[in-house]
Design a protein around this motif. Structure first.
Motif, PDB file in Angstrom:
ATOM      1  N   SER A  40      24.581  47.403  15.300  1.00 20.05           N
ATOM      2  CA  SER A  40      23.919  47.552  16.593  1.00 20.05           C
ATOM      3  C   SER A  40      24.812  48.256  17.606  1.00 20.05           C
ATOM      4  O   SER A  40      24.340  49.096  18.385  1.00 20.05           O
ATOM      5  CB  SER A  40      23.503  46.199  17.141  1.00 20.05           C
ATOM      6  OG  SER A  40      22.600  45.583  16.281  1.00 20.05           O
ATOM      7  N   VAL A  41      26.088  47.947  17.602  1.00 22.44           N
ATOM      8  CA  VAL A  41      27.011  48.593  18.538  1.00 22.44           C
ATOM      9  C   VAL A  41      27.175  50.069  18.188  1.00 22.44           C
ATOM     10  O   VAL A  41      27.205  50.928  19.086  1.00 22.44           O
ATOM     11  CB  VAL A  41      28.368  47.854  18.550  1.00 22.44           C
ATOM     12  CG1 VAL A  41      29.413  48.651  19.301  1.00 22.44           C
ATOM     13  CG2 VAL A  41      28.211  46.485  19.173  1.00 22.44           C
ATOM     14  N   ILE A  42      27.248  50.391  16.893  1.00 24.23           N
ATOM     15  CA  ILE A  42      27.342  51.789  16.485  1.00 24.23           C
ATOM     16  C   ILE A  42      26.082  52.544  16.896  1.00 24.23           C
ATOM     17  O   ILE A  42      26.147  53.668  17.396  1.00 24.23           O
ATOM     18  CB  ILE A  42      27.602  51.885  14.969  1.00 24.23           C
ATOM     19  CG1 ILE A  42      29.018  51.403  14.653  1.00 24.23           C
ATOM     20  CG2 ILE A  42      27.395  53.305  14.455  1.00 24.23           C
ATOM     21  CD1 ILE A  42      29.320  51.260  13.180  1.00 24.23           C
ATOM     22  N   LEU A  43      24.922  51.918  16.692  1.00 15.53           N
ATOM     23  CA  LEU A  43      23.658  52.529  17.104  1.00 15.53           C
ATOM     24  C   LEU A  43      23.613  52.716  18.617  1.00 15.53           C
ATOM     25  O   LEU A  43      23.113  53.737  19.110  1.00 15.53           O
ATOM     26  CB  LEU A  43      22.487  51.673  16.638  1.00 15.53           C
ATOM     27  CG  LEU A  43      21.096  52.227  16.868  1.00 15.53           C
ATOM     28  CD1 LEU A  43      20.887  53.502  16.071  1.00 15.53           C
ATOM     29  CD2 LEU A  43      20.059  51.189  16.483  1.00 15.53           C
ATOM     30  N   LEU A  44      24.162  51.772  19.364  1.00 18.07           N
ATOM     31  CA  LEU A  44      24.206  51.879  20.822  1.00 18.07           C
ATOM     32  C   LEU A  44      25.081  53.050  21.265  1.00 18.07           C
ATOM     33  O   LEU A  44      24.707  53.814  22.156  1.00 18.07           O
ATOM     34  CB  LEU A  44      24.709  50.569  21.435  1.00 18.07           C
ATOM     35  CG  LEU A  44      24.825  50.538  22.951  1.00 18.07           C
ATOM     36  CD1 LEU A  44      23.447  50.605  23.583  1.00 18.07           C
ATOM     37  CD2 LEU A  44      25.562  49.306  23.398  1.00 18.07           C
ATOM     38  N   VAL A  45      26.223  53.211  20.637  1.00 14.93           N
ATOM     39  CA  VAL A  45      27.133  54.299  21.013  1.00 14.93           C
ATOM     40  C   VAL A  45      26.499  55.660  20.698  1.00 14.93           C
ATOM     41  O   VAL A  45      26.518  56.572  21.528  1.00 14.93           O
ATOM     42  CB  VAL A  45      28.491  54.136  20.305  1.00 14.93           C
ATOM     43  CG1 VAL A  45      29.351  55.372  20.469  1.00 14.93           C
ATOM     44  CG2 VAL A  45      29.220  52.916  20.835  1.00 14.93           C
TER      45      VAL A  45
END
Length: 81
Positions: A8-13
């Protein structure tokens, strides 16, 4: 849960970078920051109506992905804490 949080954090970035890029590609409406950087000079090189509509759709789609990833990260952190 840690794997979902990392994804999720990678997708957010990635969606954040794409959102900034797609917003900066939009045509200036005049009198703003776009004119300060030479936006009024190259009016003949602006995108067509179809390209602008497609860019609007891409921007809305990326914004939805960004919003959903923020909500998902919030839910994951609430459940794990």
């Amino acid at each position: 849960m840690d794997v979902l949080l990392v994804i999720s954090v990678i997708l957010l970035v990635i969606s954040s970078l794409l959102l900034v890029g797609s917003i900066l590609l939009h045509k200036g409406r005049g009198g703003g920051v776009s004119d300060a950087f030479g936006g009024g000079i190259s009016t003949s090189m602006r995108s067509s109506g179809v390209a602008e509509r497609n860019l609007n759709r891409i921007t809305v789609g990326v914004a939805l992905v960004w919003t959903l990833s923020v909500v998902f990260i919030g839910l994951i952190t609430k459940v794990t804490s």
